[in-house]
Design a protein around this motif. Structure first.
Motif, PDB file in Angstrom:
ATOM      1  N   MET A   1     -12.776  14.165  -2.199  1.00  0.00           N
ATOM      2  CA  MET A   1     -12.981  12.729  -1.987  1.00  0.00           C
ATOM      3  C   MET A   1     -11.695  11.970  -2.295  1.00  0.00           C
ATOM      4  SD  MET A   1     -16.845  11.730  -3.197  1.00  0.00           S
ATOM      5  CE  MET A   1     -16.539  11.980  -4.945  1.00  0.00           C
ATOM      6  N   VAL A   2     -11.300  11.126  -1.355  1.00  0.00           N
ATOM      7  CA  VAL A   2     -10.078  10.338  -1.506  1.00  0.00           C
ATOM      8  C   VAL A   2     -10.393   8.874  -1.176  1.00  0.00           C
ATOM      9  CG1 VAL A   2      -7.724   9.968  -0.699  1.00  0.00           C
ATOM     10  CG2 VAL A   2      -8.626  12.297  -0.884  1.00  0.00           C
ATOM     11  N   VAL A   3      -9.951   7.958  -2.032  1.00  0.00           N
ATOM     12  CA  VAL A   3     -10.131   6.530  -1.795  1.00  0.00           C
ATOM     13  C   VAL A   3      -8.803   5.946  -1.318  1.00  0.00           C
ATOM     14  CG1 VAL A   3     -10.700   4.290  -2.797  1.00  0.00           C
ATOM     15  CG2 VAL A   3     -11.913   6.339  -3.556  1.00  0.00           C
ATOM     16  N   ARG A   4      -8.871   5.205  -0.214  1.00  0.00           N
ATOM     17  CA  ARG A   4      -7.685   4.527   0.299  1.00  0.00           C
ATOM     18  C   ARG A   4      -8.055   3.102   0.686  1.00  0.00           C
ATOM     19  NH1 ARG A   4      -6.869   9.597   3.078  1.00  0.00           N
ATOM     20  NH2 ARG A   4      -5.057  10.713   2.256  1.00  0.00           N
ATOM     21  N   GLU A   5      -7.070   2.236   0.618  1.00  0.00           N
ATOM     22  CA  GLU A   5      -7.255   0.900   1.165  1.00  0.00           C
ATOM     23  C   GLU A   5      -6.962   0.949   2.660  1.00  0.00           C
ATOM     24  OE1 GLU A   5      -5.880  -3.766   0.754  1.00  0.00           O
ATOM     25  OE2 GLU A   5      -5.238  -2.306  -0.761  1.00  0.00           O
ATOM     26  N   GLU A   6      -7.899   0.409   3.469  1.00  0.00           N
ATOM     27  CA  GLU A   6      -7.757   0.432   4.919  1.00  0.00           C
ATOM     28  C   GLU A   6      -7.913  -0.984   5.486  1.00  0.00           C
ATOM     29  OE1 GLU A   6     -10.069   3.501   6.814  1.00  0.00           O
ATOM     30  OE2 GLU A   6      -9.712   4.941   5.191  1.00  0.00           O
ATOM     31  N   THR A   7      -7.322  -1.941   4.796  1.00  0.00           N
ATOM     32  CA  THR A   7      -7.482  -3.348   5.158  1.00  0.00           C
ATOM     33  C   THR A   7      -7.028  -3.642   6.580  1.00  0.00           C
ATOM     34  OG1 THR A   7      -7.287  -4.042   2.853  1.00  0.00           O
ATOM     35  CG2 THR A   7      -6.795  -5.703   4.537  1.00  0.00           C
TER      36      THR A   7
ATOM     37  N   THR B   1      -9.381 -12.392  10.179  1.00  0.00           N
ATOM     38  CA  THR B   1      -9.135 -13.837  10.102  1.00  0.00           C
ATOM     39  C   THR B   1      -8.724 -14.276   8.701  1.00  0.00           C
ATOM     40  OG1 THR B   1     -11.494 -14.282   9.730  1.00  0.00           O
ATOM     41  CG2 THR B   1     -10.697 -14.379  12.015  1.00  0.00           C
ATOM     42  N   LEU B   2      -9.296 -13.697   7.678  1.00  0.00           N
ATOM     43  CA  LEU B   2      -8.944 -14.086   6.318  1.00  0.00           C
ATOM     44  C   LEU B   2      -7.611 -13.487   5.896  1.00  0.00           C
ATOM     45  CD1 LEU B   2     -12.377 -13.849   4.447  1.00  0.00           C
ATOM     46  CD2 LEU B   2     -11.330 -15.826   5.560  1.00  0.00           C
ATOM     47  N   GLY B   3      -7.281 -12.311   6.443  1.00  0.00           N
ATOM     48  CA  GLY B   3      -6.013 -11.687   6.119  1.00  0.00           C
ATOM     49  C   GLY B   3      -6.060 -10.947   4.789  1.00  0.00           C
ATOM     50  N   PRO B   4      -5.067 -10.071   4.536  1.00  0.00           N
ATOM     51  CA  PRO B   4      -5.100  -9.217   3.345  1.00  0.00           C
ATOM     52  C   PRO B   4      -4.998  -9.970   2.027  1.00  0.00           C
ATOM     53  CG  PRO B   4      -2.997  -9.017   4.512  1.00  0.00           C
ATOM     54  CD  PRO B   4      -3.917  -9.787   5.404  1.00  0.00           C
ATOM     55  N   GLU B   5      -4.567 -11.225   2.064  1.00  0.00           N
ATOM     56  CA  GLU B   5      -4.519 -12.004   0.829  1.00  0.00           C
ATOM     57  C   GLU B   5      -5.920 -12.358   0.346  1.00  0.00           C
ATOM     58  OE1 GLU B   5      -2.691 -16.233  -0.883  1.00  0.00           O
ATOM     59  OE2 GLU B   5      -2.281 -15.616   1.184  1.00  0.00           O
ATOM     60  N   HIS B   6      -6.886 -12.394   1.277  1.00  0.00           N
ATOM     61  CA  HIS B   6      -8.229 -12.863   0.926  1.00  0.00           C
ATOM     62  C   HIS B   6      -9.346 -11.881   1.270  1.00  0.00           C
ATOM     63  CE1 HIS B   6      -6.712 -16.814  -0.124  1.00  0.00           C
ATOM     64  NE2 HIS B   6      -6.030 -16.827   1.007  1.00  0.00           N
ATOM     65  N   ALA B   7      -9.076 -10.815   1.999  1.00  0.00           N
ATOM     66  CA  ALA B   7     -10.121  -9.844   2.348  1.00  0.00           C
ATOM     67  C   ALA B   7      -9.503  -8.451   2.409  1.00  0.00           C
ATOM     68  CB  ALA B   7     -10.761 -10.203   3.690  1.00  0.00           C
ATOM     69  N   ARG B   8     -10.125  -7.510   1.705  1.00  0.00           N
ATOM     70  CA  ARG B   8      -9.579  -6.152   1.600  1.00  0.00           C
ATOM     71  C   ARG B   8     -10.683  -5.137   1.875  1.00  0.00           C
ATOM     72  NH1 ARG B   8      -5.616  -7.007  -2.596  1.00  0.00           N
ATOM     73  NH2 ARG B   8      -5.092  -4.786  -2.629  1.00  0.00           N
ATOM     74  N   MET B   9     -10.315  -4.037   2.496  1.00  0.00           N
ATOM     75  CA  MET B   9     -11.250  -2.960   2.806  1.00  0.00           C
ATOM     76  C   MET B   9     -10.830  -1.697   2.071  1.00  0.00           C
ATOM     77  SD  MET B   9     -13.875  -1.753   4.506  1.00  0.00           S
ATOM     78  CE  MET B   9     -14.231  -2.752   5.954  1.00  0.00           C
ATOM     79  N   PHE B  10     -11.767  -1.127   1.294  1.00  0.00           N
ATOM     80  CA  PHE B  10     -11.534   0.115   0.576  1.00  0.00           C
ATOM     81  C   PHE B  10     -12.549   1.151   1.052  1.00  0.00           C
ATOM     82  CE2 PHE B  10      -9.968  -3.303  -2.051  1.00  0.00           C
ATOM     83  CZ  PHE B  10      -8.769  -2.825  -2.559  1.00  0.00           C
ATOM     84  N   VAL B  11     -12.071   2.374   1.320  1.00  0.00           N
ATOM     85  CA  VAL B  11     -12.917   3.419   1.905  1.00  0.00           C
ATOM     86  C   VAL B  11     -12.735   4.716   1.124  1.00  0.00           C
ATOM     87  CG1 VAL B  11     -13.502   4.690   4.011  1.00  0.00           C
ATOM     88  CG2 VAL B  11     -12.555   2.370   4.176  1.00  0.00           C
ATOM     89  N   VAL B  12     -13.852   5.395   0.844  1.00  0.00           N
ATOM     90  CA  VAL B  12     -13.778   6.735   0.277  1.00  0.00           C
ATOM     91  C   VAL B  12     -14.170   7.726   1.363  1.00  0.00           C
ATOM     92  CG1 VAL B  12     -16.126   6.546  -0.703  1.00  0.00           C
ATOM     93  CG2 VAL B  12     -14.570   8.293  -1.560  1.00  0.00           C
ATOM     94  N   ARG B  13     -13.323   8.724   1.555  1.00  0.00           N
ATOM     95  CA  ARG B  13     -13.546   9.728   2.599  1.00  0.00           C
ATOM     96  C   ARG B  13     -13.575  11.130   1.986  1.00  0.00           C
ATOM     97  NH1 ARG B  13     -12.524   7.892   7.916  1.00  0.00           N
ATOM     98  NH2 ARG B  13     -11.742   5.741   7.999  1.00  0.00           N
ATOM     99  N   ARG B  14     -14.284  12.001   2.672  1.00  0.00           N
ATOM    100  CA  ARG B  14     -14.289  13.427   2.330  1.00  0.00           C
ATOM    101  C   ARG B  14     -13.882  14.187   3.586  1.00  0.00           C
ATOM    102  NH1 ARG B  14     -19.487  15.391  -0.372  1.00  0.00           N
ATOM    103  NH2 ARG B  14     -18.291  15.295  -2.326  1.00  0.00           N
ATOM    104  N   ASP B  15     -12.777  14.900   3.500  1.00  0.00           N
ATOM    105  CA  ASP B  15     -12.259  15.632   4.660  1.00  0.00           C
ATOM    106  C   ASP B  15     -12.123  14.714   5.875  1.00  0.00           C
ATOM    107  OD1 ASP B  15     -12.320  17.962   3.089  1.00  0.00           O
ATOM    108  OD2 ASP B  15     -14.392  18.360   3.642  1.00  0.00           O
ATOM    109  N   GLY B  16     -11.712  13.484   5.625  1.00  0.00           N
ATOM    110  CA  GLY B  16     -11.497  12.521   6.702  1.00  0.00           C
ATOM    111  C   GLY B  16     -12.721  11.728   7.110  1.00  0.00           C
ATOM    112  N   ARG B  17     -13.908  12.132   6.672  1.00  0.00           N
ATOM    113  CA  ARG B  17     -15.140  11.453   7.055  1.00  0.00           C
ATOM    114  C   ARG B  17     -15.445  10.336   6.063  1.00  0.00           C
ATOM    115  NH1 ARG B  17     -18.808  14.341   5.585  1.00  0.00           N
ATOM    116  NH2 ARG B  17     -17.701  16.165   4.753  1.00  0.00           N
ATOM    117  N   PRO B  18     -15.766   9.138   6.551  1.00  0.00           N
ATOM    118  CA  PRO B  18     -16.099   8.057   5.618  1.00  0.00           C
ATOM    119  C   PRO B  18     -17.464   8.291   4.972  1.00  0.00           C
ATOM    120  CG  PRO B  18     -16.445   7.311   7.869  1.00  0.00           C
ATOM    121  CD  PRO B  18     -15.829   8.683   7.961  1.00  0.00           C
ATOM    122  N   LEU B  19     -17.493   8.212   3.645  1.00  0.00           N
ATOM    123  CA  LEU B  19     -18.749   8.325   2.904  1.00  0.00           C
ATOM    124  C   LEU B  19     -19.261   6.949   2.480  1.00  0.00           C
ATOM    125  CD1 LEU B  19     -18.081  11.328   0.479  1.00  0.00           C
ATOM    126  CD2 LEU B  19     -18.827  11.375   2.861  1.00  0.00           C
TER     127      LEU B  19
END
Length: 349
Positions: A166-172, A209-227
């Motif tokens: 399992m790997v967590v990355r920011e994918e904003t 629309t909000l941009g990375p200063e105001h909205a961020r996306m964080f994803v945890v994946r296993r072998d590339g698949r989003p969990l």
């Protein structure tokens, strides 16, 4: 002392808010998102004075309803500069309703947050709200944040950290076409919880629309698949868990525990002050009790929050909308029951 509700420009609103943390939904930045959502548009900003003192700030969105009717929505507002007493809340609402009755006959009600029960507010017609939440304070060391968690939370995070798959990355900055696989996880979450969802583009529009200063996306994946994933909104050093999703695989692997911990670490390293996990169960909203069990892993303290309320501007029209909604719900429930009965009487394949 007399109270006043005054329309203000964006520049004046921002000046008045200096020193008062605003949720992003109560800033001019949110207009970017309202401008691209069908049926919504920015309405304007107001300053509420109690005598000579600024007491609250309010940013409103116009939402169109069927038949040409409308309501105004103050998401995460008003923002109180002075204590939100029952009197002040009522004064703000009564002046707003009176002004709307004079200038805009299409507005049926205003949806806004209120700390106190009152005769001029109702439970929201639809949607989810809460009057308790969990906020993780980030103005301390990471070690102190971790130590303040429940033992259950620390144990879950340690187990998740040992799982190298399992790997967590920011994918904003992910493109719209890449959001599809994340939306599939949200569809699974919605199906499990039995609640409706917006189209996929709505969530990506919030990011873009909000941009990375105001909205961020964080994803945890296993072998590339989003969990699992979480969309976080930020403003003035305060972050809020806005939207999240997890699949069945995530639920058995502590993926969400790991995801929130990585979010906390990231926000802390960037100097954020707090991370609001946005909602916990209470006596009034017991349906959220399962969320409390998870969210208090990260901070043991559950604090009060002002729930959303509907403040009717034109009570007869509001009651008509409420009656129509109940009729539709009853019809859907009846249709669902007929389908279940038909399914029970059909022969097996």
């Amino acid at each position: 002392m007399s109270a006043r509700l005054v329309p203000v420009s964006d520049a004046e609103y921002t000046r008045l808010a200096s020193g008062t943390p605003l949720p992003v939904e109560q800033t001019p930045v949110w207009d970017r998102f309202d401008d691209v959502v069908p049926g919504r548009e920015p309405w304007g900003r107001l300053a509420f004075y109690d005598g000579t003192e600024l007491a609250a700030l309010l940013s409103l969105t116009r939402v169109r309803l069927p038949g040409g009717l409308q309501y105004l929505w103050a998401k995460n507002g008003p923002v109180w500069v002075r204590q939100a007493t029952a009197r002040r809340e009522h004064e703000l609402r009564s002046r707003l309703a009176a002004a709307l009755r004079r200038v805009d006959p299409r507005v049926v009600y205003v949806r806004l947050h209120a700390w106190h029960d009152a005769d001029d507010v109702r439970p929201i017609m639809q949607g989810i709200t809460y009057d308790r939440t969990v906020v993780v304070g980030l103005d301390r060391s990471e070690d102190d944040i971790f130590a303040a968690m429940k033992q259950q939370g620390r144990r879950a995070i340690r187990k998740a950290l040992k799982d190298d798959s399992m790997v967590v990355r920011e994918e904003t900055g992910l493109p719209a076409e890449a959001f599809g696989e994340l939306y599939d996880v949200l569809l699974e979450t919605g199906g499990r919880g039995g609640y409706g969802l917006h189209p996929a583009e709505r969530y990506h529009q919030m990011l873009s629309t909000l941009g990375p200063e105001h909205a961020r996306m964080f994803v945890v994946r296993r072998d590339g698949r989003p969990l699992a994933w979480v969309l976080v909104t930020l403003n003035d050093g305060h972050a809020v868990y806005s939207v999240g999703a997890s699949n069945d695989e995530a639920r058995g692997s502590y993926a969400m525990d790991l995801l929130h911990w990585r979010i906390i670490q990231t926000l802390h390293a960037e100097g954020a002050l707090a991370y609001d996990l946005a909602g916990a169960g209470s006596e009034r909203y017991p349906g959220l009790n399962t969320l409390t069990q998870f969210k208090t892993k990260f901070d043991k303290t559950v604090i009060d929050a002002p729930p959303l309320r509907d403040a009717p501007v034109r009570p007869w029209a509001y009651q008509a909308l409420l009656t129509a909604q109940r009729t539709r719900r009853g019809a859907r429930a009846g249709l669902s029951g007929l389908k279940e009965r038909a399914a029970r009487t059909e022969p097996e394949a």
